[in-house]
Design a protein around this motif. Structure first.
Motif, PDB file in Angstrom:
ATOM      1  N   PRO A  25      -1.391  12.912   3.441  1.00  0.00           N
ATOM      2  CA  PRO A  25      -0.226  13.800   3.360  1.00  0.00           C
ATOM      3  C   PRO A  25      -0.661  15.248   3.516  1.00  0.00           C
ATOM      4  O   PRO A  25      -1.844  15.592   3.350  1.00  0.00           O
ATOM      5  CB  PRO A  25       0.285  13.552   1.933  1.00  0.00           C
ATOM      6  CG  PRO A  25      -0.940  13.176   1.169  1.00  0.00           C
ATOM      7  CD  PRO A  25      -1.787  12.383   2.123  1.00  0.00           C
ATOM      8  N   LEU A  32       9.393   9.746  -2.639  1.00  0.00           N
ATOM      9  CA  LEU A  32       8.834   9.218  -1.414  1.00  0.00           C
ATOM     10  C   LEU A  32       9.192   7.735  -1.310  1.00  0.00           C
ATOM     11  O   LEU A  32       9.208   7.027  -2.303  1.00  0.00           O
ATOM     12  CB  LEU A  32       7.311   9.335  -1.439  1.00  0.00           C
ATOM     13  CG  LEU A  32       6.674  10.720  -1.263  1.00  0.00           C
ATOM     14  CD1 LEU A  32       5.199  10.620  -1.567  1.00  0.00           C
ATOM     15  CD2 LEU A  32       6.892  11.252   0.124  1.00  0.00           C
ATOM     16  N   ASP A  44       4.250  17.812   1.913  1.00  0.00           N
ATOM     17  CA  ASP A  44       4.855  16.522   1.581  1.00  0.00           C
ATOM     18  C   ASP A  44       5.216  16.423   0.104  1.00  0.00           C
ATOM     19  O   ASP A  44       5.919  15.502  -0.304  1.00  0.00           O
ATOM     20  CB  ASP A  44       3.898  15.374   1.932  1.00  0.00           C
ATOM     21  CG  ASP A  44       3.775  15.175   3.429  1.00  0.00           C
ATOM     22  OD1 ASP A  44       4.823  15.021   4.081  1.00  0.00           O
ATOM     23  OD2 ASP A  44       2.645  15.191   3.933  1.00  0.00           O
ATOM     24  N   GLN A  81      11.345  11.599   2.540  1.00  0.00           N
ATOM     25  CA  GLN A  81      10.694  11.545   3.846  1.00  0.00           C
ATOM     26  C   GLN A  81      11.529  10.690   4.783  1.00  0.00           C
ATOM     27  O   GLN A  81      12.149   9.724   4.367  1.00  0.00           O
ATOM     28  CB  GLN A  81       9.291  10.948   3.715  1.00  0.00           C
ATOM     29  CG  GLN A  81       8.387  11.749   2.776  1.00  0.00           C
ATOM     30  CD  GLN A  81       8.065  13.126   3.314  1.00  0.00           C
ATOM     31  OE1 GLN A  81       7.736  13.272   4.487  1.00  0.00           O
ATOM     32  NE2 GLN A  81       8.172  14.138   2.486  1.00  0.00           N
ATOM     33  N   ARG A 110       6.826   2.687   1.331  1.00  0.00           N
ATOM     34  CA  ARG A 110       5.862   2.509   2.422  1.00  0.00           C
ATOM     35  C   ARG A 110       5.002   3.755   2.586  1.00  0.00           C
ATOM     36  O   ARG A 110       3.777   3.670   2.713  1.00  0.00           O
ATOM     37  CB  ARG A 110       6.601   2.200   3.722  1.00  0.00           C
ATOM     38  CG  ARG A 110       5.677   2.016   4.922  1.00  0.00           C
ATOM     39  CD  ARG A 110       6.472   1.649   6.173  1.00  0.00           C
ATOM     40  NE  ARG A 110       5.603   1.563   7.329  1.00  0.00           N
ATOM     41  CZ  ARG A 110       5.263   2.598   8.084  1.00  0.00           C
ATOM     42  NH1 ARG A 110       5.716   3.811   7.771  1.00  0.00           N
ATOM     43  NH2 ARG A 110       4.474   2.438   9.133  1.00  0.00           N
ATOM     44  N   LYS A 111       5.628   4.933   2.582  1.00  0.00           N
ATOM     45  CA  LYS A 111       4.871   6.169   2.765  1.00  0.00           C
ATOM     46  C   LYS A 111       3.967   6.424   1.571  1.00  0.00           C
ATOM     47  O   LYS A 111       2.840   6.905   1.729  1.00  0.00           O
ATOM     48  CB  LYS A 111       5.826   7.339   2.983  1.00  0.00           C
ATOM     49  CG  LYS A 111       5.120   8.658   3.260  1.00  0.00           C
ATOM     50  CD  LYS A 111       5.924   9.581   4.135  1.00  0.00           C
ATOM     51  CE  LYS A 111       5.992   9.087   5.561  1.00  0.00           C
ATOM     52  NZ  LYS A 111       6.518  10.070   6.511  1.00  0.00           N
TER      53      LYS A 111
END
Length: 391
Positions: A182, A3, A186, A390, A6-7
């Motif tokens: 999430p 990932l 994810d 992502q 930021r996410k």
């Protein structure tokens, strides 16, 4: 692939806020039960029964979470649990005494689901120590704010009904974090593997051992926590000073957790548990030789930092020992069992003074060192889990 940063940060923040929904009722439990007793005229035995029923609902919630949380829509679960918790609190403030037992069981049940959801998501984060530190730091920071506001500004004027209304509103506000949570998709979780109910509880044996070691650690430390105020009372610490000690405790716990979030997994898999033992040992030494407010306060605060770090590092160890991410959801169950056993055991020890209790806390602090820095160290790798990319 991993990932993006930021996410990952957004997921950790959202999961921390969602998990706080589960932590609010329990971290405010003494204040809530006290105001409930004043409002309904409950005896001490009735209040104790309410606390036990709440923990029973909490234990049931953890078992349900392990069996079904990977089959639920996590965002819908957050909204549903928040609504259920808020309605149970509001009903508790309005309905008669006879309705309190089932309502407090529901409060415990929904709280456990939210705590387990937060832990489940954090178990998928690449740096588990950082994720769990952020979760506990945010939760304790918000709890410290609530503990500052509830007694003096709410309960003093509006009693239990006001406290229940404020907590219900906070829970509903925190539920908005669901929009940033999430989904199961994810993460690279194999939903088909061990999809039966029995399979959901099939973890690697070392993960079960780790949960057992966490229970032992928690029993000793929670036993000390239950009688920490009595220890200060025996040292003639004034009530106003005692209030300072316990107010700072929560703030220090949150700060300690956030500090660990910055450190993350840089200390490896062995040194954190040795560090925890050193900090707890220093706090216990000060408490053992305390003769007044200063040494008592310093001892309690240092001990709290070690206890907080110990819970985080051991939870991370459980997560690392079970790649499925399900074993960590039993950490709240182990903590709840510790909360039942620890104070009862401590009560037997303090009858002859506090030395036995301090030795118990030290002895149970040694257990994680032997377990996680020794017996299970070779299995505690720091490799992050692979997560899908992502956009």
């Amino acid at each position: 692939m991993m990932l993006n940063q930021r996410k990952t940060l957004v997921f950790m923040l959202a999961a921390s806020l969602a998990s706080t929904i589960g932590g609010l009722p329990f971290n405010t439990l003494p204040i809530l039960l006290g105001s409930l007793a004043d409002s309904f005229g409950f005896a001490a035995s009735q209040i104790g029964l309410l606390g036990s029923v709440c923990f029973t609902g909490y234990l049931l919630g953890t078992l349900v979470a392990v069996g079904f949380i990977d089959r639920c829509n996590w965002r819908a679960l957050t909204f549903g649990c928040a609504l259920g918790s808020a309605l149970a609190l509001l009903a508790s403030s309005q309905l008669p005494a006879a309705a309190q037992l089932p309502l407090w069981a529901l409060i415990g049940f929904f709280a456990a689901l939210m705590t387990c959801l937060g832990l489940r998501i954090m178990a998928e984060m690449p740096d588990k120590e950082r994720a769990l530190g952020m979760r506990q730091g945010i939760e304790l920071g918000l709890v410290a704010l609530v503990l500052f506001v509830l007694p003096s500004l709410v309960i003093a004027h509006f009693h239990y009904a006001g406290a229940a209304l404020v907590l219900a509103a906070m829970i509903l506000l925190l539920s908005l974090s669901a929009f940033a949570l999430p989904g199961r998709s994810d993460f690279a979780v194999d939903q088909a593997k061990d999809s039966s109910l029995q399979g959901r509880f099939r973890f690697p044996v070392p993960a079960y051992w780790a949960l057992g070691f966490f229970f032992v650690f928690g029993a000793g430390q929670i036993g000390l926590w239950a009688f920490l105020e009595r220890l200060g009372h025996g040292l003639d610490v004034a009530p106003a000073q005692m209030g300072v000690v316990f107010a700072v405790l929560k703030l220090l716990g949150g700060a300690a957790a956030l500090a660990l979030a910055l450190i993350g997994d840089r200390l490896g898999s062995r040194w954190p548990h040795l560090l925890v033992l050193a900090v707890i040992g220093a706090g216990l030494l000060l408490l053992a030789y305390a003769q007044g407010f200063v040494m008592y306060a310093l001892g309690a605060w240092i001990w709290e930092v070690g206890f907080c770090w110990g819970c985080i590092y051991q939870s991370a160890a459980v997560a690392r020992l079970d790649p499925s991410g399900r074993a960590i959801m039993l950490v709240p169950a182990a903590f709840a069992l510790s909360s039942m056993v620890g104070p009862a055991l401590a009560g037997q020890l303090v009858a002859g003074g506090f030395d036995g209790l301090l030795w118990l806390a030290l002895g149970t602090a040694v257990v994680p060192v032997l377990a996680f820095a020794g017996l299970l160290a070779s299995r505690l790798t720091l490799r992050p889990l692979a997560l899908p990319a992502q956009g």
